[in-house]
Design an enzyme around this catalytic site. Structure first.
Site, PDB file in Angstrom:
ATOM      1  N   LYS A  98       1.635  13.194 -10.050  1.00 44.59           N
ATOM      2  CA  LYS A  98       2.739  13.071  -9.108  1.00 44.59           C
ATOM      3  C   LYS A  98       3.694  12.032  -9.688  1.00 44.59           C
ATOM      4  O   LYS A  98       3.375  10.845  -9.779  1.00 44.59           O
ATOM      5  CB  LYS A  98       2.249  12.637  -7.727  1.00 44.59           C
ATOM      6  CG  LYS A  98       3.375  12.470  -6.714  1.00 44.59           C
ATOM      7  CD  LYS A  98       2.813  12.205  -5.313  1.00 44.59           C
ATOM      8  CE  LYS A  98       3.968  12.081  -4.313  1.00 44.59           C
ATOM      9  NZ  LYS A  98       4.279  10.686  -4.001  1.00 44.59           N
ATOM     10  N   ALA A 185       7.101  11.862   2.055  1.00 46.01           N
ATOM     11  CA  ALA A 185       7.612  10.555   2.473  1.00 46.01           C
ATOM     12  C   ALA A 185       8.378  10.606   3.784  1.00 46.01           C
ATOM     13  O   ALA A 185       9.220  11.485   4.004  1.00 46.01           O
ATOM     14  CB  ALA A 185       8.504   9.910   1.400  1.00 46.01           C
ATOM     15  N   GLY A 186       8.051   9.656   4.656  1.00 44.14           N
ATOM     16  CA  GLY A 186       8.828   9.431   5.863  1.00 44.14           C
ATOM     17  C   GLY A 186       8.365  10.144   7.113  1.00 44.14           C
ATOM     18  O   GLY A 186       8.814   9.811   8.209  1.00 44.14           O
ATOM     19  N   ASN A 207       0.912   9.914   4.118  1.00 36.43           N
ATOM     20  CA  ASN A 207       0.044   8.769   3.880  1.00 36.43           C
ATOM     21  C   ASN A 207       0.183   7.741   5.005  1.00 36.43           C
ATOM     22  O   ASN A 207      -0.692   7.582   5.846  1.00 36.43           O
ATOM     23  CB  ASN A 207       0.344   8.154   2.518  1.00 36.43           C
ATOM     24  CG  ASN A 207      -0.602   7.014   2.137  1.00 36.43           C
ATOM     25  OD1 ASN A 207      -0.547   6.515   1.027  1.00 36.43           O
ATOM     26  ND2 ASN A 207      -1.488   6.590   3.014  1.00 36.43           N
ATOM     27  N   THR A 208       1.333   7.057   5.037  1.00 35.66           N
ATOM     28  CA  THR A 208       1.495   5.936   5.956  1.00 35.66           C
ATOM     29  C   THR A 208       1.234   6.307   7.409  1.00 35.66           C
ATOM     30  O   THR A 208       0.535   5.587   8.131  1.00 35.66           O
ATOM     31  CB  THR A 208       2.911   5.345   5.814  1.00 35.66           C
ATOM     32  OG1 THR A 208       3.081   4.840   4.485  1.00 35.66           O
ATOM     33  CG2 THR A 208       3.128   4.214   6.811  1.00 35.66           C
TER      34      THR A 208
END
Length: 256
Positions: A98, A185-186, A207-208
């Site tokens: 990645k 992301a996001g 992820n987050t």
């Protein structure tokens, strides 16, 4: 496998990719990964010593059946990203990477020029490249032409949990792409993943939103279900969007 996600000729059942950062413990991370049903998990090469795994290493807690996707998080230019990718391949024997090139610490926005440079070099060296990039249809086309196996446009700033802020651009990217589009992301809540899938994304990477949730295991399962629901909704085909009401029940012919 009636509707597999295919990346570089390999088929996957799950369309949810997951990350390994920010979890409060490796044990919680492992349980969340299992609950997600994901088959691909990404790990930052900077966070692990791939040739010195031990009891405390993050890789020891990644379920062995999962495909490891090393990432070049932290790289600030093409040279550093290529170096990290080579280290990952030397340690794991895997060509999957990645690609992340994020020189701006405030936004962690991907550098389009350095990302494309790194992608071209890595593809030439035989890597299977999954590039994290801005939601730029022109850049995504160039990355695909360079030989990348996917394009991975951001939904919002990394780790922001702000949702699918780039929806309009991603719709264009999906329309033109001939490789899987993975929204990366996001995304902050499961409905964000469902929305991305509904507009035609091939997969999402989260992820987050999972790692910092009050209950990461439940959140991982929720994202798995939302991803599946969004994909089913996309395949089902949305009905026409109307400007006026249209009764769902007949207004004439009632029983007397």
């Amino acid at each position: 496998m009636t509707d597999p996600l295919v990346i570089a000729a390999r088929a996957y059942t799950s369309r949810l990719l997951v990350g390994t950062g920010k979890f409060r413990s490796h044990a919680v991370m492992r349980d969340a990964l299992l609950a997600s049903g994901a088959e691909i998990v990404t790990v930052a090469l900077r966070r692990v010593e791939l040739d010195k795994q031990g009891a405390g290493d993050v890789l020891d807690f990644v379920p062995p059946e999962m495909v490891l996707l090393p990432n070049t998080s932290g790289a600030v230019d093409a040279d550093e990203a290529v170096r990290l990718a080579r280290l990952g391949r030397a340690a794991t024997g895997a060509d999957l990477v990645k690609l992340e090139v994020t020189p701006d610490p405030r936004t962690l926005a991907p550098d389009p020029i350095e990302t494309l440079k790194a992608a071209e070099r890595l593809v030439a060296e035989g890597f299977t490249v999954l590039p994290y990039c801005s939601a730029d249809p022109v850049l995504c086309r160039h990355l695909e032409e360079a030989g990348c196996a996917t394009v991975m446009p951001l939904g919002a700033w990394i780790g922001s949990n702000r949702g699918l802020r780039t929806r309009d651009a991603i719709e264009v990217i999906v329309e033109q792409a001939h490789v899987p589009v993975v929204v990366d992301a996001g995304l902050g809540v499961p409905s964000d993943a469902a929305e991305a899938m509904e507009i035609g994304a091939a997969a999402v990477l989260v992820n987050t939103a999972i790692a910092v949730a009050a209950d990461p295991v439940r959140m991982a399962r929720a994202f798995a279900l939302a991803t599946e629901a969004g994909r089913l909704g996309h395949l089902a085909g949305r009905g026409a969007v109307l400007d006026t009401a249209d009764a769902s029940s007949p207004l004439t012919g009632f029983l007397s």
